[in-house]
Design a protein around this motif. Sequence first.
Motif: not given
Lengths: 657, 298, 214
Positions: C97, B287-290, C101, C14, A425-426, C17
Amino acid sequence: MSLLLLSLAVIIAGGCAALFAWNKPGLAGCIGAGGTVLGCALGIIPALAVLLQGTTRSLRCAWSMPCGSFIIELDALSAFFLLPVFMLSALAAVYGGRYLLKYKEIKRLGFVWFCYAVLVASMALVCVAANAVLFLLAWEAMALSSFFLVAFENEKSTVRRASWIYMVATHLGTACLLPMFLLFGSRAGSLDFDRFAGCLPPQLTGICFVLALIGFGTKAGIIPFHVWLPEAHPAAPSHVSALMSGIMIKTGIYGIIRTLTFLGTPPLWWGWLVLAAGIVSGVLGVVYALAQHDLKGLLAYHSVENIGIIMMGLGVGMIGWSAGMPAVAILGMAGGLFHVLNHALFKGLLFLGAGAVYQASHTREIDLLGGLIRKMPVTACCFLIGAIAISGLPPLNGFISEFLIYLASLRGATAMDADVAIPLFLAVGSLALIGGLAAACFAKAFGIVFLGEPRSQEAAHAGEAKPLMLVPMLVLAAACIAVGFLGMVAVPALSGAVSDILGFNAAPELKAAAGCLRSITIVSVALLLLIALAAWLRRVLLSGRRVESAVTWDCGYSAPTARMQYSASSFAQPITALFRSVLRTSEHAPAVQEYFPEAGSFETHTPDACFEKAYRPLFEGLRRLCGRCVVLQHGNIHLYVLYIVITLVGLLAWQMR
Amino acid sequence: MQAAVFTNLALGLVLAPLLSGIINRTKAAVAGRKGQPLLQAYFDIYKNLRKGAVYSTTASWLFRAGPVVGLAAAVAALCIVPASGSAAALAFAGDLVLFAYVLGLARFFTVLAALDTGSSFEGMGASREVFFAALAEPALLAGLATVARKTGTLSLTEMISTASANSPELVLVLAALGIVFLCENCRIPFDDPTTHLELTMIHEVMVLDHSGPDFAFIQYGAALKAWVLGSLIVGILLPAFSSSRPLMLACFVGAMFLLAVTVGLIESGMARLRLLRVPQLLAAASALSVFAFMLVVR
Amino acid sequence: MIEFIEILLMLLILFDLALLGVSRLKTCITISSLQGMLLGIFTVLAHTQGLTLRIALIAAAAFVLKGFLFPRLLGRSIREASVSLELEPYIGYIPSVIAGLALLGASLWLGAKLPLSSAIGIPLVVPAALMTFFTGLFLIIARKNALTQCLGYIIVENGIYIIGVASVVEIPMLVELGILLDASVAVLVMGVAIYHINREFDHIETDRLDTLKG
């Protein structure tokens, strides 16, 4: 097979003949280029035959070299790499024949052509050698001949520096290859490649793989072993840059792949490592390219980026391979391999175009160019096609190979467990980022160099390149277009090479992928038809109406000059500012003192952070260390003989016990 | 099947300029104004189509090619994207990549056409456009890859026919795609389509020198682009819940209009971001997608 | 119900983040207050079957303290000490960010590996707690502003709280109240200290407070 040997012989013979015609530069060029073209034409026949038929041919001769034997083997993988070698070498030779004539008064062209011929022949030999000694000999011949070609303009100090950096880097790479081959040889009992497969115990395969990755990766230019690449490629004459960037660095990729075939199914972490190296090289390569002011330097960093994309393909393939997902393995490998060919086509094209620009305007500084699309329409068209292709945009060839890598990553990312899916995915995300940044970079390169108004006198007085330089570019541009539209034919032809790597039949999966590529071709054709339709509509609408010319909208300012146009550095500034922590661009802007300053200046430099922060301190330290040893070296012959005696006595004493 | 494809294409080609009318009317309504006619975009395109053209003396053939390629690519993208719960004209595994890259081709030519004029304003707009696009691209593809993982298919058509927004991960993806939608279509908070200062524009400034039919092509192409990206979002939001075509069509068009109203409300409610902040918002979309992908995979 | 709690936990992550990506101190405080309210709701929802007075009390305490009191106190410190409203990061917002993640990935991985099975049987609880915990630590490490340090401790405490609520129902009464008390005292002391530091030095940047050392 004999045809391949004959072709190598013709190339070398052409080079030698050119060497003897040293006092007639024109003749040397004719002989050198002619020999290379003839040899390449001969060599491409067996390569194509093997690629299409899928049969392996090999040749074994007696050779009085210790541990070495003259074995060459032409399987589908070798044949696939030979294809760009012969194709681009021939075209670059034609181009170089005209390009080098500018230097006929000041340079010995015979020697240049000799080195060129040796480079071409050794690259071909690297791809077919099936014995470690032969391979390393060819590898070394390739390094040396390209070193002399890089040092072509050795009266410039920057060129000398670049060539030495290249020399050191390439030998450090080779220094990793020697222990690797020795490891193989000691276990297999022979240095022939056909004995290598599966000879290593599992605990040694990891070491061998890392050695291969560093050694071959240095030649390929993956970050952090890339530092020689942005130095050497701009320094060489343009057709040599095309050759080095288009093919020579791919021999590193070939080496990695060939080593993989010896090592069997890889563990998962190899795939992660290769993918990570690919992502880092891809993203940082394009970011550095954006910060460049030198057109050829920009292209050189794009080679780092594209090597990154190729490595991503291989990494995705390896992850699929070890995770037991043949579809991912096949598509990833095929994408990586296909990008090797495509990159050779468009990067060759772009370097040849950059060379034409350099000869016409005598500068490679992007911010001094502009408006060349009027002066050099054909070059501009070719460069535009190369730019679209390298940005991976449809309908050209760059998109097809990137699409295969995307498809492989998406296949894996949608079906596998987290430890496989997340890296893949990355890969998708990074590939998208690289694509976007590459498009930005080539919008800058093409837009600033060819569009707008000329920013300097040199650019204003440039003229179109000579026909002999244009023909190779046109051929390459046509090849980019053809491969872009015929992806569904070209990709199944890769099945032999992919099967050679993975050890299982790749044909059905690639046939299936060709189905997707057929749809892409349909969209591409539709796109062309739509463009034609819209163009026709525009023509109809404008016919009979008033079409005027005026100055560009200047916001009411009455005296705009060409120097007020947006420059390449300002175009890239938002992106370089975002990545400033990795780029570490240095800015020189003297503070303005008075209210109405007469002159102001602003400069930015982006040296390679890897070079400045890692290699330079390392080599400075080494130099200091060596400086300490200088006491031993007095230049006094008596002392030297004394050293020899001491060493001899010491050795004898050691042997006695 | 064939009929559905043609209805979708026709729907897009006809209704696309209406979206900007709805957005503007919404903004006007919120501000207490009457606002321009809903069909204003159509009037503008028609007016420009009937005019002659003025070209800069600096511009070359690329300047003329930009709008043509931009429009053609937008129509090609329309052929790849499914709408109203039925298949796209051409669906295959991996078409999401082609979709993103066809839009990229249009952008590449628009940017080159802008640079072709030699104007520093247009250069500035072009520079910002490629900057934003380079950051929006990963968000778009990562978001679509997450949907692909969730639905287990790689073609937009199948994705949209099996996706449904009632899983929280897809809501995250929708938010990401929404940000990409605003960015790609140059809406607030990325770009202000109504600004009057060249320095502050992004998309508008790039096409400053285009006139006549060329400009009409650009306006129409931009409308189509908004339509295709919108139909992607609506497609994920609105599953194929019924087999009745007219009902699906009505729901689809209604949802598209609702999307336009939402955009209008967002535009009324917030100001343009500082340029410094834009990368942060786009990074947030990625970031939301990940995050969504991690949730789906775990 | 489980889906609802999952959504709640996703929101929590969320917010984590968002805390890493937001550049304004006031927004950060608002987010932490929202997170605190969520925690109160989460406490009730996680124990809908056996909702005792004790749990209700804990939930109410969390809701009020984390949702209103702490943010109010921090807001007062901002006003009185006229703190700079930017966070002044050591590590930029986008890298933060990205790091967030990566931390989330690590938390999900650890959550699957660690033997901290939650009593309420929701797989996302442990990762969410770890992620919140890590976020707080990251904020403490990567931001200069002294108030952010305080905020970081509150977020760390939130992470511990989630684990406490989810894993063992019996003990938390004592532990939780203790921690809540610790945190409130910390916030108070911090507020007072910041006020005085600011009055003496005209700034509250921790990197410049180094000069206080002998």
